[in-house]
Design a protein around this motif. Structure first.
Motif, mmCIF file in Angstrom:
data_model
loop_
_atom_site.group_PDB
_atom_site.id
_atom_site.type_symbol
_atom_site.label_atom_id
_atom_site.label_comp_id
_atom_site.label_asym_id
_atom_site.label_seq_id
_atom_site.Cartn_x
_atom_site.Cartn_y
_atom_site.Cartn_z
ATOM 1 N N LEU B 58 -5.774 -0.692 0.894
ATOM 2 C CA LEU B 58 -4.965 -1.699 1.551
ATOM 3 C C LEU B 58 -5.770 -2.422 2.701
ATOM 4 O O LEU B 58 -6.326 -1.874 3.439
ATOM 5 N N ASP B 92 -8.833 -7.007 -6.818
ATOM 6 C CA ASP B 92 -7.176 -6.823 -6.853
ATOM 7 C C ASP B 92 -6.574 -5.910 -5.950
ATOM 8 O O ASP B 92 -5.994 -4.940 -6.077
ATOM 9 N N ILE B 93 -7.189 -6.189 -4.273
ATOM 10 C CA ILE B 93 -6.822 -5.225 -3.432
ATOM 11 C C ILE B 93 -5.701 -6.088 -2.534
ATOM 12 O O ILE B 93 -5.710 -7.216 -2.197
ATOM 13 N N ARG B 94 -4.708 -5.470 -2.205
ATOM 14 C CA ARG B 94 -3.604 -5.968 -1.454
ATOM 15 C C ARG B 94 -4.082 -6.231 -0.142
ATOM 16 O O ARG B 94 -4.436 -5.169 0.635
#
Ligand code: SF4
Lengths: 198, 466
Positions: B58, B92-94
């Protein structure tokens, strides 16, 4: 990573304890996205003082930093290690290192040499008396030698082997990919994900 | 023999154990921010590796963000933040970017979203990751090489740390906060006292702290050298977590609580070290020097280096007094400040803002004092606005800002000018930490608020009734 077996160089005494990472590399340097070029920022505020030990001509080119206890305290910034190595240091000697700084050093080719207080003191005195004194940091023997002084420093076998072979930590871990995957199979499904697993 | 809380969490995360090698430890949550990650992502790309578990990662923007505008004007800061955005997109990381309702300081948003839970292993390229230990998680800061390692493998090779117990007996007096407690502790044990140890805070005074108070204590573990700080989860922890966005729900919740109940140090477990502190003697505490261990009771005076027995302490104190522009013997209460900063991952949560607002209500910031309130996250900001705290602060003459690290460190426009002095609720008073030549006194939110009103270091109890 480059292999490290032994290093011979001159040393510079920094008679200060609790040297924190904000002093080693001030935060305005942390905005950079590169890994190189941090030497110019090393102790940049202290270096504005012409009398500061790193500004003294006789210590120019020293590659071993001698410091008071609790060196590298403060933030996790690996930039502190990059600044020291970029400036030309290969080893730091102190009675005690902050944990994160120590582990960052061991990833970045800077050897944290932990000696007893009396040994650090003796070494500083030797170097102040003779700034051209040759200091040897012998990783294979886990020994620091300077003049008559021979001091032993602690380092676990595994780390010593990894440094001497110049091995990449991630590469080593990936040899155990199978173990990681099977651990992942056992993890409870209720543990939080930051997004639904793909 | 029984095990400590830290040992239980450690054992549950060992992926591989081999004689003479560090344990390979699984990481449940990896928090990322813009400052310590760019070189790690570069390393991944160079080696042709990818992020193993983007779903356990995150990211947020915090250190560089200006808190008075939603655009970054410093081109170097902007590049760093844009690099994070590009990396999160690529892998593709929040990411919670500036302007997003969930953006905030990395150690504030994890607990708030409920992704910080008991028994987890949590790391971040940031030393104050110890904050998350308040939930009974094993949480610690790592360097950029380790960030790359976790991104690539979701594990870290680690030598099992030693354990230490800090037992805080008795109760805190009214008006004394968790910040005072931890500053007093650090003054007692010294900045290197916890080195090499995972610390568990225990005892009556710790059990009685709220979750937010516990986070303040665990946050500052690193300031006395501890690798991590932990507090065993209990009803207070569960009550904080229940219903949060990522907390378990339904049957999972009961299963989770059952597991968490086991996260206690066994009665027959042995710590490598033990420290005791009597909470009942702690009073509002502030720092006078340039490391967090250089602190005294607010009611005391600037100490005299000549009276210090240890040579290295004496030298450090002498240097600190010169840097701080202070004279030994000056009562701490007479020290005048230019700036008051209320915020950071130590004290930028709801409870901190509420405590400060209570002091500020109906009063005015002293002439010539710049006072800033910087909520730790945008969710804190929204909640505070819902409770009307923003108008209390604004009416008193405080600046009310957006979430970020702000004046905790000089990486964004909120800084001290050379020679300026602040009372700050953050965690570090190092030389130049809040700006070149800036002088920092670490204080609790209540002391920060009272100091803003009088213009010199003050506890709420010193203020006249309004
Ligand atoms: S608020 Fe301060 S200590 Fe916390 S993460 Fe930001 S810079 Fe670090």
């Amino acid at each position: 990573m480059d292999a490290f077996t032994a290093h011979v160089g001159r040393a510079v005494p920094l008679r200060r304890s609790d040297v924190d990472t904000d002093q080693i590399i001030p935060s305005d340097w942390l905005k950079r996205v590169e890994r190189t070029g941090f030497g110019a920022g090393l102790f940049s505020e202290w270096r504005e003082d012409p009398a500061f030990v790193l500004n003294q001509e006789r210590y120019a080119g020293a590659s071993i930093l001698l410091a008071g206890q609790n060196f590298g305290t403060g933030s996790s910034r690996e930039h502190a290690v990059w600044a020291l190595t970029d400036f030309g240091f290969r080893a730091v000697v102190s009675e005690r290192f902050a944990d994160i700084f120590r582990s960052n050093s061991l990833k970045g080719g800077l050897l944290p040499v932990q000696l007893a207080r009396g040994e650090v003191e003796a070494l500083m005195a030797l170097v102040e008396a003779d700034h051209s004194l040759e200091v040897t940091v012998d990783l294979a023997a886990r020994e620091l030698r300077a003049g008559d002084l021979v001091a032993h420093f602690p380092l676990d076998d595994f780390t010593r082997w990894r440094l001497m072979e110049g091995l990449d930590d991630i590469g080593l871990t990936l040899l155990h990919e199978q173990d990681i995957s099977s651990y992942e199979q056992r993890r409870p499904a209720r543990l939080p994900a930051t997004r639904p697993a793909a | 023999m029984g095990r400590t809380l830290a040992e239980k969490v450690w054992d549950a995360h060992v992926v591989r154990k081999a004689e003479g090698e560090p344990d390979l430890v699984y990481i449940d949550l990896h928090l990322v921010h813009e400052v310590t990650s760019p070189q790690a992502f570069d390393g991944l790309r160079l080696a042709g590796r990818t992020v193993r578990r983007p779903d356990l990662t995150l990211a947020t923007e915090d250190h560089n963000v200006p808190t008075d505008a939603l655009t970054i004007t410093d081109p170097i800061s902007l590049k760093q933040v844009e690099t994070l955005r590009a990396n999160c997109q690529e892998f593709d990381i929040r990411l919670h970017s500036m302007g997003d309702a969930r953006q905030g300081i990395v150690h504030v948003i994890g607990p708030q979203l409920g992704v910080t839970q008991p028994g987890m292993t949590i790391v971040c390229g940031d030393s104050h990751t110890s904050t998350h230990g308040a939930f009974g998680a094993l949480a610690f800061g790592i360097g950029t090489s380790e960030v790359e390692h976790v991104l690539a493998t979701q594990t870290l090779p680690l030598v099992r740390p030693k354990t230490m117990a800090v037992t805080v007996e008795g109760r805190l007096q009214p008006g004394v906060t968790s910040k005072d407690l931890v500053l007093a502790l650090i003054a007692q044990v010294g900045t290197g006292g916890g080195q090499g140890h995972v610390v568990e805070y225990r005892g009556e005074a710790v059990r009685e702290l709220s979750m937010e108070g516990r986070m303040t204590v665990c946050n500052m573990s690193i300031e006395w050298g501890a690798r991590a700080g932990m507090i065993a989860p209990d009803e207070t922890t569960y009550a904080y977590l229940e219903g949060r966005e990522h907390a378990p729900a339904g049957a999972d919740w009961s299963a989770a609580v059952t597991d968490w109940e086991a996260l206690r140090t066994d009665d027959d477990a042995v710590f490598d070290e033990e420290v005791f502190l009597d909470a009942s003697v702690v009073t509002p505490f502030v720092t006078w020097g340039t490391n967090p261990g250089q602190g005294v009771a607010l009611a005391a005076a600037v100490p005299d280096p000549a009276a210090m027995l240890v040579g290295s302490e004496r030298d450090a104190a002498e240097r600190a007094l010169i840097y701080m522009g202070l004279t030994a013997g000056t009562p701490m209460r007479e020290i005048a400040v230019d700036t008051v900063f209320l915020g950071s991952c130590t004290n930028g949560r709801m409870e901190d803002l509420r405590a400060a607002a209570e002091v500020v209500k109906g009063r005015r910031v002293a002439d010539g004092v710049r006072a800033l309130v910087v909520p730790g996250s945008m969710l804190v900001k929204l909640q505070a606005e819902k409770e009307g705290l923003d108008s209390i602060f604004r009416d008193a003459g405080f600046d009310w800002r957006n979430a970020g690290c702000s004046m905790c460190l000089a990486m964004n426009p909120d800084t001290l000018a050379p020679g300026e002095r602040s009372a700050s609720t953050s965690n570090r008073n190092f030389e130049g930490r809040q700006g070149r030549g800036g002088r920092t006194h670490l204080v609790s939110p209540a002391v920060a608020a009272a100091t803003a009103i009088t213009g010199h270091l003050t506890a709420p109890a010193d203020l006249q009734e309004v």
